[in-house]
Design a protein around this motif. Structure first.
Motif, PDB file in Angstrom:
ATOM      1  N   LEU A 138       0.813  -1.215   0.000  1.00  0.00           N
ATOM      2  CA  LEU A 138       0.000   0.000   0.000  1.00  0.00           C
ATOM      3  C   LEU A 138       0.848   1.266   0.000  1.00  0.00           C
ATOM      4  N   ALA A 139       1.916   1.266   0.768  1.00  0.00           N
ATOM      5  CA  ALA A 139       2.772   2.451   0.879  1.00  0.00           C
ATOM      6  C   ALA A 139       4.062   2.039   1.553  1.00  0.00           C
ATOM      7  N   ARG A 140       5.082   2.878   1.429  1.00  0.00           N
ATOM      8  CA  ARG A 140       6.344   2.556   2.104  1.00  0.00           C
ATOM      9  C   ARG A 140       7.192   3.804   2.281  1.00  0.00           C
ATOM     10  N   THR A 141       8.047   3.751   3.297  1.00  0.00           N
ATOM     11  CA  THR A 141       9.107   4.730   3.479  1.00  0.00           C
ATOM     12  C   THR A 141      10.401   4.041   3.062  1.00  0.00           C
ATOM     13  N   ALA A 142      11.547   4.666   3.351  1.00  0.00           N
ATOM     14  CA  ALA A 142      12.811   4.041   2.979  1.00  0.00           C
ATOM     15  C   ALA A 142      13.023   2.720   3.715  1.00  0.00           C
ATOM     16  N   GLU A 143      12.432   2.570   4.907  1.00  0.00           N
ATOM     17  CA  GLU A 143      12.677   1.378   5.706  1.00  0.00           C
ATOM     18  C   GLU A 143      11.421   0.614   6.112  1.00  0.00           C
ATOM     19  N   VAL A 144      10.260   1.261   6.112  1.00  0.00           N
ATOM     20  CA  VAL A 144       9.041   0.641   6.626  1.00  0.00           C
ATOM     21  C   VAL A 144       8.035   0.458   5.488  1.00  0.00           C
ATOM     22  N   TYR A 145       7.415  -0.714   5.467  1.00  0.00           N
ATOM     23  CA  TYR A 145       6.449  -1.076   4.435  1.00  0.00           C
ATOM     24  C   TYR A 145       5.072  -1.271   5.081  1.00  0.00           C
ATOM     25  N   VAL A 146       4.031  -0.840   4.377  1.00  0.00           N
ATOM     26  CA  VAL A 146       2.665  -1.054   4.818  1.00  0.00           C
ATOM     27  C   VAL A 146       1.990  -1.946   3.777  1.00  0.00           C
ATOM     28  N   VAL A 147       1.482  -3.096   4.205  1.00  0.00           N
ATOM     29  CA  VAL A 147       0.882  -4.051   3.281  1.00  0.00           C
ATOM     30  C   VAL A 147      -0.478  -4.499   3.803  1.00  0.00           C
ATOM     31  N   SER A 148      -1.309  -4.950   2.889  1.00  0.00           N
ATOM     32  CA  SER A 148      -2.537  -5.641   3.256  1.00  0.00           C
ATOM     33  C   SER A 148      -2.398  -7.094   2.822  1.00  0.00           C
ATOM     34  N   ILE A 149      -2.952  -7.992   3.623  1.00  0.00           N
ATOM     35  CA  ILE A 149      -2.936  -9.415   3.304  1.00  0.00           C
ATOM     36  C   ILE A 149      -4.376  -9.900   3.380  1.00  0.00           C
ATOM     37  N   SER A 150      -4.878 -10.392   2.264  1.00  0.00           N
ATOM     38  CA  SER A 150      -6.285 -10.768   2.197  1.00  0.00           C
ATOM     39  C   SER A 150      -6.434 -11.952   1.254  1.00  0.00           C
ATOM     40  N   ALA A 151      -7.678 -12.357   1.017  1.00  0.00           N
ATOM     41  CA  ALA A 151      -7.945 -13.440   0.093  1.00  0.00           C
ATOM     42  C   ALA A 151      -7.832 -12.937  -1.350  1.00  0.00           C
ATOM     43  N   GLY A 152      -7.203 -13.708  -2.199  1.00  0.00           N
ATOM     44  CA  GLY A 152      -7.125 -13.343  -3.613  1.00  0.00           C
ATOM     45  C   GLY A 152      -8.356 -13.846  -4.334  1.00  0.00           C
ATOM     46  N   PRO A 153      -8.584 -13.426  -5.561  1.00  0.00           N
ATOM     47  CA  PRO A 153      -7.737 -12.493  -6.327  1.00  0.00           C
ATOM     48  C   PRO A 153      -8.257 -11.059  -6.309  1.00  0.00           C
ATOM     49  N   ALA A 154      -9.038 -10.705  -5.280  1.00  0.00           N
ATOM     50  CA  ALA A 154      -9.602  -9.367  -5.226  1.00  0.00           C
ATOM     51  C   ALA A 154      -8.494  -8.313  -5.200  1.00  0.00           C
ATOM     52  N   PRO A 155      -8.673  -7.188  -5.904  1.00  0.00           N
ATOM     53  CA  PRO A 155      -7.652  -6.132  -5.890  1.00  0.00           C
ATOM     54  C   PRO A 155      -7.597  -5.463  -4.540  1.00  0.00           C
ATOM     55  N   PRO A 156      -6.471  -4.815  -4.214  1.00  0.00           N
ATOM     56  CA  PRO A 156      -6.369  -4.110  -2.933  1.00  0.00           C
ATOM     57  C   PRO A 156      -7.347  -2.957  -2.869  1.00  0.00           C
ATOM     58  N   MET A 157      -7.671  -2.580  -1.650  1.00  0.00           N
ATOM     59  CA  MET A 157      -8.609  -1.476  -1.443  1.00  0.00           C
ATOM     60  C   MET A 157      -8.078  -0.203  -2.098  1.00  0.00           C
ATOM     61  N   LYS A 158      -8.965   0.498  -2.810  1.00  0.00           N
ATOM     62  CA  LYS A 158      -8.594   1.769  -3.414  1.00  0.00           C
ATOM     63  C   LYS A 158      -8.559   2.823  -2.335  1.00  0.00           C
ATOM     64  N   GLU A 159      -7.435   3.534  -2.234  1.00  0.00           N
ATOM     65  CA  GLU A 159      -7.283   4.514  -1.172  1.00  0.00           C
ATOM     66  C   GLU A 159      -7.924   5.848  -1.553  1.00  0.00           C
ATOM     67  N   GLU A 160      -8.499   6.478  -0.584  1.00  0.00           N
ATOM     68  CA  GLU A 160      -9.048   7.824  -0.747  1.00  0.00           C
ATOM     69  C   GLU A 160      -8.015   8.817  -0.234  1.00  0.00           C
ATOM     70  N   GLN A 161      -7.475   9.584  -1.093  1.00  0.00           N
ATOM     71  CA  GLN A 161      -6.420  10.520  -0.698  1.00  0.00           C
ATOM     72  C   GLN A 161      -7.041  11.820  -0.194  1.00  0.00           C
TER      73      GLN A 161
END
Length: 383
Positions: free
Chosen positions: A360-383
């Protein structure tokens, strides 16, 4: 038969740039020794360190000390408490030794209500700022933040804490970093910052039922409650969990509406009737109304705990027709450990609910991920 993804494929997927900000490291300001007072003033022996307690050196930084003193600090006056501050000249903080810093004007801690110590000009007081990008838009420059130390002297013993806006998180000691879970790690700060700028995910986590794995000293739940109206915060369907010896730290920061429960991954975790302990919590039990949301930060750096965590994820998702999703952040602390875990999820080791990993997002050292059932696409983020 499809060929399972390789570790190389997992690495390529997780390092692919997504929503990226070049944040490098979050450093903490701590004391090596308790504060003392001498004839010349308050004596502080400071250190800068990362979330594991490893000290770092920095040259030419200024230290700012701010404090609030009551009338008792000056018997000759009956004035209301006043706030004062002092900033040092630029000095060098060494990684292996430390020279005492003397703050003039404080010759006794009597009457000092609170004191804060910050180093440098980039003090992190709002977790959303970890996602600030450089003014020039560059992704090459490395950004650093420091977390000031706050000390309260109103009780029998000093209380050490970190502050993030309206959220104060008590850390048991400014002098030690054990056991694990007694302080806020980078992954939790970055995950909170991500939720702060991702309304869709924040609403999903807040709506619950949500169970946090490895909650540590309870920062994420406390931060989440602070972002909600008071009435909504009182009805949070959120459970913070961690090992039994961490529960005291977790409960010390947990809002009243958030439950805390010891959870040892890989063990039976059942009551005398054979039911899982989480069946006692409304919404988290298997027949809950909505999908169960698991959240966690810095859970997977140690490969030895992967089997137990995978087993816990399988147990929590079992029998939930509404589904389960996990939102997780992690700091890359080992060459392969974190990627190996994600690869196991893709291969089905955590069960069918956790086969799709989306960055979903990352910094130089930290990663943010979602783990769910496939094959659904990841949630669309609202900016």
């Amino acid at each position: 038969m499809a060929t399972p993804p390789t570790a190389a494929a997992a690495a390529a997927a997780i390092t692919k740039p997504a929503d990226f900000v070049p944040l490098d490291t979050l450093f903490r300001v701590s004391l090596i020794k308790p504060p003392t007072c001498g004839p010349s003033g308050l004596v502080l022996v400071l250190a800068l360190h990362n979330d594991l307690g490893t000290r770092v050196a920095r040259a030419g930084v200024a230290v700012t000390v701010a404090w609030t003193e009551s009338a008792a600090a000056n018997p000759r006056t009956t004035a209301a408490p006043v706030s004062r501050s002092w900033t040092s000249r630029p000095l060098d903080l060494d990684q292996f030794s430390a020279a005492p810093l003397t703050v003039p004007g404080i010759r006794s801690l009597r009457g000092i209500n609170a004191l804060s110590v910050s180093v440098g000009s980039r003090s992190l007081e709002d977790v959303a700022r970890v996602w600030d990008k450089p003014a020039d838009g560059s992704t090459d420059a490395e950004l650093e933040w420091t977390l000031p130390l706050h000390i309260s002297f109103t009780g029998a013993d000093p209380v050490f804490s970190r502050r993030f806006g309206s959220v104060t998180v008590v850390e048991p000691s400014a002098f030690a970093h054990t056991p694990l879970g007694s302080s806020v790690w980078d992954g939790a700060l970055v995950l909170a910052g991500f939720l702060g700028r991702s309304p869709a995910w924040r609403r999903r986590v807040a709506a619950g039922p949500t169970l946090e794995l490895g909650a540590g000293c309870g920062f994420l739940g406390r931060w989440l409650a602070s972002t909600m109206p008071a009435a909504a915060a009182k009805s949070l369907n959120f459970v913070m969990t961690d090992l039994p010896d961490v529960m005291d730290y977790c409960r010390s920061n947990a809002p009243a509406a958030i439950a805390c429960h010891a959870f040892t991954w890989g063990e039976e975790n059942t009551d005398v009737a054979g039911a899982p302990w989480w069946a006692d919590f409304a919404g988290v039990k298997r027949d809950g109304d909505g999908p169960l949301v698991l959240v966690g930060s810095d859970l997977i750096y140690n490969e030895k705990v992967h089997p137990a965590l995978l087993a816990a994820m399988r147990a929590l998702a079992a029998g939930r027709e509404a589904g389960t999703v996990m939102l997780m952040s992690f700091k890359r602390r080992s060459p392969r450990g974190e990627l190996a875990f994600l690869d196991q999820c893709r291969r089905g080791a955590a069960g069918p609910a956790f086969t799709r990993v989306a960055l979903l997002a990352r910094t130089a050292e930290v990663y943010v991920v979602s783990i769910s059932a496939g094959p659904a696409p990841p949630m669309k983020e609202e900016q």
